[in-house]
Write an enzyme that holds these catalytic residues in place. Structure first.
Site, PDB file in Angstrom:
ATOM      1  N   HIS A  71       0.823  -1.207   0.000  1.00  0.00           N
ATOM      2  CA  HIS A  71       0.000   0.000   0.000  1.00  0.00           C
ATOM      3  C   HIS A  71       0.860   1.260   0.000  1.00  0.00           C
ATOM      4  O   HIS A  71       0.702   2.146   0.838  1.00  0.00           O
ATOM      5  CB  HIS A  71      -0.968   0.011   1.185  1.00  0.00           C
ATOM      6  CG  HIS A  71      -2.131  -0.891   0.979  1.00  0.00           C
ATOM      7  ND1 HIS A  71      -2.030  -2.256   1.084  1.00  0.00           N
ATOM      8  CD2 HIS A  71      -3.422  -0.639   0.631  1.00  0.00           C
ATOM      9  CE1 HIS A  71      -3.206  -2.803   0.822  1.00  0.00           C
ATOM     10  NE2 HIS A  71      -4.067  -1.849   0.544  1.00  0.00           N
ATOM     11  N   HIS A  97       1.010  10.416   8.403  1.00  0.00           N
ATOM     12  CA  HIS A  97       0.324  11.134   9.488  1.00  0.00           C
ATOM     13  C   HIS A  97       1.173  11.111  10.760  1.00  0.00           C
ATOM     14  O   HIS A  97       1.958  10.184  10.972  1.00  0.00           O
ATOM     15  CB  HIS A  97      -1.025  10.485   9.792  1.00  0.00           C
ATOM     16  CG  HIS A  97      -1.994  10.514   8.651  1.00  0.00           C
ATOM     17  ND1 HIS A  97      -1.975   9.583   7.639  1.00  0.00           N
ATOM     18  CD2 HIS A  97      -3.003  11.372   8.345  1.00  0.00           C
ATOM     19  CE1 HIS A  97      -2.932   9.864   6.761  1.00  0.00           C
ATOM     20  NE2 HIS A  97      -3.564  10.946   7.168  1.00  0.00           N
ATOM     21  N   ASN A 238     -17.818  12.263   8.116  1.00  0.00           N
ATOM     22  CA  ASN A 238     -18.596  11.768   9.266  1.00  0.00           C
ATOM     23  C   ASN A 238     -18.911  12.947  10.175  1.00  0.00           C
ATOM     24  O   ASN A 238     -18.178  13.936  10.180  1.00  0.00           O
ATOM     25  CB  ASN A 238     -17.815  10.705  10.063  1.00  0.00           C
ATOM     26  CG  ASN A 238     -16.489  11.217  10.590  1.00  0.00           C
ATOM     27  OD1 ASN A 238     -15.481  11.171   9.896  1.00  0.00           O
ATOM     28  ND2 ASN A 238     -16.489  11.726  11.811  1.00  0.00           N
ATOM     29  N   HIS A 250     -14.651   3.670  10.135  1.00  0.00           N
ATOM     30  CA  HIS A 250     -13.819   3.972   8.976  1.00  0.00           C
ATOM     31  C   HIS A 250     -14.540   3.654   7.659  1.00  0.00           C
ATOM     32  O   HIS A 250     -14.318   4.322   6.655  1.00  0.00           O
ATOM     33  CB  HIS A 250     -12.495   3.214   9.082  1.00  0.00           C
ATOM     34  CG  HIS A 250     -11.470   3.641   8.083  1.00  0.00           C
ATOM     35  ND1 HIS A 250     -10.994   4.939   8.022  1.00  0.00           N
ATOM     36  CD2 HIS A 250     -10.853   2.964   7.073  1.00  0.00           C
ATOM     37  CE1 HIS A 250     -10.118   5.035   7.031  1.00  0.00           C
ATOM     38  NE2 HIS A 250     -10.011   3.856   6.437  1.00  0.00           N
TER      39      HIS A 250
HETATM   40  I1  8IG Z   1     -12.312  10.914   8.076  1.00  0.00           I
HETATM   41  O1  8IG Z   1     -14.105  12.662  13.358  1.00  0.00           O
HETATM   42  C1  8IG Z   1     -12.048  11.632   9.858  1.00  0.00           C
HETATM   43  N1  8IG Z   1     -10.848  11.951  10.330  1.00  0.00           N
HETATM   44  N2  8IG Z   1      -9.767  13.604  14.530  1.00  0.00           N
HETATM   45  N3  8IG Z   1     -11.959  13.136  13.957  1.00  0.00           N
HETATM   46  C2  8IG Z   1     -10.625  13.176  13.647  1.00  0.00           C
HETATM   47  N4  8IG Z   1     -10.158  12.789  12.465  1.00  0.00           N
HETATM   48  C3  8IG Z   1     -11.050  12.373  11.561  1.00  0.00           C
HETATM   49  C4  8IG Z   1     -12.414  12.305  11.811  1.00  0.00           C
HETATM   50  C5  8IG Z   1     -12.907  12.705  13.077  1.00  0.00           C
HETATM   51  N5  8IG Z   1     -13.021  11.831  10.720  1.00  0.00           N
END
Ligand code: 8IG
Length: 276
Positions: A71, A97, A238, A250
């Site tokens: 990946h 990240h 979300n 996820h």
């Molecule tokens: I896609 O609700 C995603 N990445 N911190 N909080 C944080 N990172 C995210 C979120 C979330 N949704």
């Protein structure tokens, strides 16, 4: 020296080496604009057509080998034609990240490489949680400003960079002229890898935040510090914790990204020629 040793020893030198490698591989001495495609955005880049060049990111100096076998991130070069204009776009599929625990250097290596490769504009995309109750899943939001809750900067030393116009007003105006319905918001950078608690989301909302995610902020700072103009676009995938009472997962994020890919691609394709 190994591929990533230089990254930690001298990150800017590593970015210069990487940029030189990209110029050699692509045959393009200088690129104009960079795009970092976060989760949920990878298929949006299909709107740009077929890439002129593609390789695994870890073939380039300073890019980490994939965390999951097979990946790897990708580095691509696109030639975008608009009338008589020819724009060279350097595209990074995927990013590193902070929550991966490899430090801040790999997190900002793509954008530093892009600026060293000639890019004057950096477009950062991400998927994020919506704190603002007016936001809906699948909606793109321009980052107007940010709040960093990670206590981590990509910069070291007495380098007091002004962040007043970090997310370029000029570019935000151009995007809004392309899509007048697009909203702007304040993005909070959260280290992760856990999502927030509902209490933390209430804190963030009280602070004036609209969006929350685990990326983009260090890259924006690193690009700006090297003189590039930055656009940040979040796709709300979300509702943040406690906003709807549903648990976060996820799969929901992936599905929202897939559903929005075509319209996000069209937005990018429409906007890019107007920026240069
Ligand atoms: I896609 O609700 C995603 N990445 N911190 N909080 C944080 N990172 C995210 C979120 C979330 N949704």
């Amino acid at each position: 020296m190994s591929n990533t040793e230089l990254l930690y020893k001298d990150p800017l030198a590593a970015a210069q080496v990487a940029a030189d490698e990209i110029a050699k591989r692509t045959g393009i001495a200088s690129h104009d604009i960079a795009l970092v495609m976060g989760s949920g955005w990878v298929s949006a880049v299909d709107a740009l057509g077929a890439p002129a060049y593609e390789c695994d990111a870890d073939e380039i100096t300073g890019f980490l080998p994939p965390a999951v076998e097979g990946h790897s991130g990708k580095v691509r070069s696109y030639e975008i034609h608009d009338g008589s204009k020819k724009i060279r776009a350097l595209v990074f599929l995927g990013r590193t990240h902070l929550y991966e625990g490899k430090g801040i250097e790999p997190v900002v290596h793509s954008v530093r490489t892009a600026v060293k490769a000639g890019c004057k504009i950096v477009i950062l995309t991400n998927a994020c949680g919506g704190i603002n109750k007016d936001y809906r899943v699948g909606q793109p939001v321009l980052i107007r400003d940010h709040i960093s809750l990670t206590a981590t900067s990509p910069l070291i030393g007495a380098h007091f960079v002004d962040l007043t116009d970090l997310y370029s007003k000029r570019i935000r105006a151009i995007v809004k002229s392309e899509d007048s319905s697009i909203q702007e918001g304040v993005y909070v950078h959260w280290r992760g890898p856990t999502y927030e608690t509902p209490a933390e989301i209430l804190m963030m909302r009280a602070m004036g935040a609209d969006l929350v995610g685990m990326s983009t902020v260090p890259e924006a700072i690193a690009a700006h510090a090297l003189g590039a103009e930055v656009l940040g676009i979040s796709l709300v995938t979300n509702a943040a914790a406690g906003v709807t009472g549903e648990k976060l997962n996820h799969e929901e994020v992936i599905a929202a990204g897939k559903a929005a890919a075509d319209s996000m691609g069209a937005l990018l394709k429409g906007v890019i020629p107007k920026l240069l």
